[in-house]
Structures are given as structure tokens and as C-alpha cells.
Design an enzyme around this catalytic site. Structure first.
Site, PDB file in Angstrom:
ATOM      1  N   LYS A 132      -8.673 -20.670-180.586  1.00  0.00           N
ATOM      2  CA  LYS A 132      -7.327 -20.022-180.956  1.00  0.00           C
ATOM      3  C   LYS A 132      -6.730 -19.330-180.004  1.00  0.00           C
ATOM      4  O   LYS A 132      -7.271 -17.991-179.777  1.00  0.00           O
ATOM      5  CB  LYS A 132      -7.438 -19.479-182.178  1.00  0.00           C
ATOM      6  CG  LYS A 132      -6.018 -18.892-182.923  1.00  0.00           C
ATOM      7  CD  LYS A 132      -6.388 -18.268-184.172  1.00  0.00           C
ATOM      8  CE  LYS A 132      -4.905 -18.133-184.786  1.00  0.00           C
ATOM      9  NZ  LYS A 132      -4.059 -17.454-184.196  1.00  0.00           N
ATOM     10  N   LYS A 144      -7.438 -22.474-189.282  1.00  0.00           N
ATOM     11  CA  LYS A 144      -7.914 -21.219-188.428  1.00  0.00           C
ATOM     12  C   LYS A 144      -9.243 -20.603-188.828  1.00  0.00           C
ATOM     13  O   LYS A 144      -9.463 -20.264-190.009  1.00  0.00           O
ATOM     14  CB  LYS A 144      -6.806 -20.102-188.062  1.00  0.00           C
ATOM     15  CG  LYS A 144      -6.430 -19.674-189.677  1.00  0.00           C
ATOM     16  CD  LYS A 144      -5.005 -18.786-189.148  1.00  0.00           C
ATOM     17  CE  LYS A 144      -4.643 -18.249-190.429  1.00  0.00           C
ATOM     18  NZ  LYS A 144      -3.242 -17.089-190.060  1.00  0.00           N
ATOM     19  N   ARG A 204       2.775 -26.027-193.873  1.00  0.00           N
ATOM     20  CA  ARG A 204       1.291 -25.328-193.533  1.00  0.00           C
ATOM     21  C   ARG A 204       0.288 -26.468-194.622  1.00  0.00           C
ATOM     22  O   ARG A 204       0.744 -26.800-195.696  1.00  0.00           O
ATOM     23  CB  ARG A 204       1.429 -24.205-194.352  1.00  0.00           C
ATOM     24  CG  ARG A 204      -0.107 -23.241-194.332  1.00  0.00           C
ATOM     25  CD  ARG A 204       0.115 -21.796-194.585  1.00  0.00           C
ATOM     26  NE  ARG A 204       1.451 -20.973-193.850  1.00  0.00           N
ATOM     27  CZ  ARG A 204       1.087 -20.356-192.755  1.00  0.00           C
ATOM     28  NH1 ARG A 204      -0.172 -20.745-192.136  1.00  0.00           N
ATOM     29  NH2 ARG A 204       2.041 -19.869-192.237  1.00  0.00           N
TER      30      ARG A 204
END
Length: 282
Positions: free
Chosen positions: A48, A196, A190
Site C-alpha cells: 500500500k 487494505k 467501496r
């Protein structure tokens, strides 16, 4: 009528501030939080990147919030007509440089030499993520634009291996991991096809007010009054430096905060300010 008035005021304020009016935000896929127990069989995992979300629509570069990015002409000259979703990144631990560079209305050529466009998806490409990834790996890197790179992806295996990889990434200065489900189509919303994994929970909220400080903070910010996407509001008072209390985030800006779980009402526990989201304007 209200929508037109808001758009008109946004345009007038933008012109007054000397910057282009903000467009409608691009419909990008947004991540949910990874939780242990999710089946990892069909997920790809990558680092990330701690930068600003960038969307290349085939002609122009935009932020996640719908603001045009004033990149130097050379930065985008060699990009293909293919829409690309990625992160404008200045390297590990250099978020502030990425933010100041990408947000500037006058491109700083020297600073932009430090920026890479790390591409992780092709929104307009048909097929699932695994198929899109195969096309992405053929498309990038570009000889004409070596600062545009494909994000390295590997197959996820077990939760323990994922946790070990996250710890290793964080120790090297990374922010965490992202997981893409291989069978997923690109959806501008979303969802759990994109996850994540970070060493702490974080979320975003909009600043709606400033609470005056007390004690040693008299005369400056005590806390931000913020509103979550759910409409719930709370005071965000921890995590600020003295400089940030003297010059707090403006009303209307989106901020990121970190927290440790939620209480029964859904409000975050032990919320601390992390940063102003770099791709939004007040």
C-alpha cells in the site's frame, strides 16, 4: 436548482482562489478493511503506497476528489490513452512531498522528478482483475515514461504469511498492504473486492467545525468537530502537532484519523488525527 447553485458557487470560489473548478470525483474502487478469516484463495497482494490516489482518464490526470493534477507536460506526454488507476508516490515516508507536489497549481519540475505513478488497475479494461493485471503487465513500464510503473503483485496465501509480509513492509517504511480479489470486476464503489491491511485502523471524516483549546492550547485548536460518512459526528482532539493546532485543517476538508476499534454506537475509540487527505480542497 440547489445542485446548480452549489456548482456555480464552487466554480466562482475556485476562480477566486486562482485554481480550476473541481470536477465530479472519478468513480474509483475503494477498499474495505481486511479482517482475519477472509478466504484468501483468490486474492493478489501488493504494497500500500503512501501517496495520493491518481486517475489517468486517457487524456488527463485527476485526484480521487476530482481535482485536475497540474503535472508537468513531460510527466504525462508518454502516457497511453488507456485509463489507469494508481498512486502518485514520492517514496516511503515522503507523503508530505507527494502531497505538496501534486496539490500545487504551479508544477515544480524538480519535485515532480521525485514522483512515480504506481499503477495497480485499468478501470476501462474488460475482464476480472487477474485478466486486467495481465494486460497491465504488458502495458507497463513505458520506455517514454519510466516513472509510470506497474505495482508488483503476488498471490496471497495464508493470514500468517500476510501478517509477516505486512510487518516486513512496515519495518521498511511502507504503510501496509492491499489485496485485490482476482475474480473481481472493476466497480467504482467501496467493496470487499479491494482490501487494505495496516497495523492500525484508519478512516476519513469531514471537518465541520473547530473547538477552541483550553489550558496550554488556549488561543488555538483544541479539537476538530468532524462528520463521518454515516452522518455521525465526534470531536477529534488527539494527534495534532503545535503547528497544526495553530493552523488547523479548514472546514470542509477531509482528514484521515487512526483509531482502535469502535464502540456500540459505531463511533471510533481513541481517535487520533493522522493527516489532511491530500486530494481534497476545503
Amino acid at each position: 436548482m440547489i445542485g446548480r447553485r452549489r456548482l456555480l458557487w464552487a466554480s466562482l470560489l475556485a476562480l477566486a482562489a486562482g485554481r480550476p473548478a473541481q470536477a465530479a470525483p472519478p468513480a474509483l474502487m475503494l477498499a474495505e478493511v481486511y479482517r482475519q478469516g477472509i478466504a484468501l484463495d483468490d486474492y493478489w497482494v501488493s504494497e500500500k503506497y503512501d501517496g495520493l490516489r491518481g486517475y489517468w482518464d486517457g487524456k488527463r490526470l485527476w485526484t480521487r476528489g476530482g481535482e485536475p493534477v497540474a503535472a508537468p507536460a513531460w510527466f504525462t506526454a508518454g502516457l497511453p490513452a488507456t485509463p489507469m488507476d494508481g498512486e502518485l508516490w514520492a517514496g516511503r515516508g515522503r507523503f508530505e512531498l507527494a502531497t505538496s507536489t501534486v496539490r500545487s497549481r504551479t508544477p515544480n519540475d524538480t519535485a515532480w522528478r521525485e514522483i512515480k505513478f504506481m499503477v495497480f488497475d485499468l478501470p476501462a479494461q474488460p475482464g476480472d482483475f487477474t485478466a486486467r493485471l495481465a494486460v497491465l503487465r504488458k502495458l507497463l513500464p513505458l520506455t517514454a515514461a519510466p516513472w509510470v510503473l506497474p505495482v508488483a503483485q503476488q498471490r496471497a496465501t495464508t493470514h500468517a504469511a500476510l501478517k509477516a509480509l505486512m510487518d516486513k513492509t512496515v519495518k521498511m517504511g511502507g504503510e501496509g498492504l492491499m489485496l485485490h480479489r482476482g475474480a473481481s470486476m472493476y466497480r467504482g464503489e467501496r467493496n470487499t473486492d479491494l482490501l487494505k491491511l495496516k497495523p492500525y485502523d484508519d478512516a476519513e471524516a469531514r471537518v465541520i467545525g473547530h473547538v477552541p483549546g483550553k489550558g496550554r492550547h488556549v488561543g488555538r485548536l483544541g479539537a476538530l468537530l468532524v462528520e463521518m460518512p454515516t452522518g455521525q459526528r465526534f470531536k477529534l482532539g488527539g494527534g495534532f502537532t503545535d503547528a497544526q493546532r495553530d493552523d488547523p485543517p479548514a472546514i470542509g476538508q477531509q482528514v484521515t484519523y487512526r483509531y482502535n476499534g469502535t464502540n456500540a454506537s459505531g463511533l471510533p475509540r481513541f481517535a487520533r488525527f493522522l493527516r489532511v487527505r491530500g486530494d481534497t480542497a476545503p
